[in-house]
Design a protein around this motif. Sequence first.
Motif, PDB file in Angstrom:
ATOM      1  N   THR A   8       0.834  -1.184   0.000  1.00 45.97           N
ATOM      2  CA  THR A   8       0.000   0.000   0.000  1.00 45.97           C
ATOM      3  C   THR A   8       0.874   1.242   0.000  1.00 45.97           C
ATOM      4  O   THR A   8       1.857   1.310   0.726  1.00 45.97           O
ATOM      5  CB  THR A   8      -0.920   0.014   1.237  1.00 45.97           C
ATOM      6  N   THR A  25     -10.073  11.311  -3.358  1.00 48.41           N
ATOM      7  CA  THR A  25     -10.171  10.121  -2.508  1.00 48.41           C
ATOM      8  C   THR A  25     -11.058   9.067  -3.154  1.00 48.41           C
ATOM      9  O   THR A  25     -10.695   7.882  -3.212  1.00 48.41           O
ATOM     10  CB  THR A  25     -10.716  10.512  -1.113  1.00 48.41           C
ATOM     11  N   GLU A  26     -12.219   9.481  -3.670  1.00 54.35           N
ATOM     12  CA  GLU A  26     -13.115   8.536  -4.334  1.00 54.35           C
ATOM     13  C   GLU A  26     -12.490   7.970  -5.608  1.00 54.35           C
ATOM     14  O   GLU A  26     -12.676   6.800  -5.921  1.00 54.35           O
ATOM     15  CB  GLU A  26     -14.452   9.210  -4.661  1.00 54.35           C
ATOM     16  N   SER A  27     -11.742   8.796  -6.326  1.00 53.10           N
ATOM     17  CA  SER A  27     -11.095   8.334  -7.550  1.00 53.10           C
ATOM     18  C   SER A  27     -10.036   7.282  -7.253  1.00 53.10           C
ATOM     19  O   SER A  27      -9.894   6.309  -7.999  1.00 53.10           O
ATOM     20  CB  SER A  27     -10.475   9.512  -8.303  1.00 53.10           C
ATOM     21  N   PHE A  28      -9.288   7.446  -6.162  1.00 54.86           N
ATOM     22  CA  PHE A  28      -8.316   6.420  -5.784  1.00 54.86           C
ATOM     23  C   PHE A  28      -9.030   5.123  -5.434  1.00 54.86           C
ATOM     24  O   PHE A  28      -8.596   4.039  -5.808  1.00 54.86           O
ATOM     25  CB  PHE A  28      -7.433   6.879  -4.618  1.00 54.86           C
ATOM     26  N   ALA A  29     -10.164   5.224  -4.741  1.00 55.10           N
ATOM     27  CA  ALA A  29     -10.939   4.023  -4.397  1.00 55.10           C
ATOM     28  C   ALA A  29     -11.503   3.365  -5.656  1.00 55.10           C
ATOM     29  O   ALA A  29     -11.423   2.146  -5.821  1.00 55.10           O
ATOM     30  CB  ALA A  29     -12.062   4.377  -3.428  1.00 55.10           C
ATOM     31  N   ASP A  30     -12.050   4.173  -6.576  1.00 57.79           N
ATOM     32  CA  ASP A  30     -12.611   3.645  -7.824  1.00 57.79           C
ATOM     33  C   ASP A  30     -11.559   2.977  -8.694  1.00 57.79           C
ATOM     34  O   ASP A  30     -11.851   2.033  -9.421  1.00 57.79           O
ATOM     35  CB  ASP A  30     -13.287   4.755  -8.636  1.00 57.79           C
ATOM     36  N   SER A  32      -9.140   1.293  -7.666  1.00 58.64           N
ATOM     37  CA  SER A  32      -8.659   0.109  -6.945  1.00 58.64           C
ATOM     38  C   SER A  32      -7.156   0.155  -6.696  1.00 58.64           C
ATOM     39  O   SER A  32      -6.459  -0.844  -6.808  1.00 58.64           O
ATOM     40  CB  SER A  32      -9.023  -1.172  -7.710  1.00 58.64           C
ATOM     41  N   SER A  35      -3.961   2.150  -1.723  1.00 61.38           N
ATOM     42  CA  SER A  35      -3.417   3.384  -1.173  1.00 61.38           C
ATOM     43  C   SER A  35      -4.094   3.723   0.149  1.00 61.38           C
ATOM     44  O   SER A  35      -5.205   3.310   0.422  1.00 61.38           O
ATOM     45  CB  SER A  35      -3.616   4.538  -2.161  1.00 61.38           C
ATOM     46  N   ASP A  36      -3.336   4.464   0.934  1.00 52.15           N
ATOM     47  CA  ASP A  36      -3.823   4.988   2.195  1.00 52.15           C
ATOM     48  C   ASP A  36      -3.709   6.501   2.056  1.00 52.15           C
ATOM     49  O   ASP A  36      -2.612   7.058   2.182  1.00 52.15           O
ATOM     50  CB  ASP A  36      -2.962   4.440   3.333  1.00 52.15           C
TER      51      ASP A  36
END
Length: 151
Positions: A8, A25-30, A32, A35-36
């Motif tokens: 990570t 933040t949402e784009s990093f989650a989307d 996949s 990352s932290d």
Amino acid sequence: MTPPAENTIAILLVEPNPGDARLFTESFADASIASDVHTVTNGEAALEFVHQRGEYADTLRPDLILLDFQLPGTSGEAVLSELKSEPSLRSIPVIVLTSSDSEEDIARSYDLHANAYLQKPVDPEEFVELVRSFEEFWLTFVRLPGDGDGA
């Protein structure tokens, strides 16, 4: 705070706009991306975070910093200058992310040793594409300093 998994990447997002911070933040989650993402809203908090002082004493030093140049209080320029002038911090890649397309801002960023200068996307879909480009370049091809360097 739970330490991140071995693969990570710890990202410090220095972004005063809550909407842009949420989009990143949402784009990093989307995307996949393992990352932290830690978000701070001003230059003072960014410096406290990287120096692991105050409320950030127990945080890990970031592997990558996404820095808005337009910050309240301590400017992004001052943050970048301090990061790149301190031997213990200068190896952390810093990507300046800002809405400015001023040639002066771009030149000043590189004069202060920013690793890249990117104009913030306007469209939410472009945020996702930008984050995917981070994944493809910064998180896939670029080797970042490991934790075993004694820092």
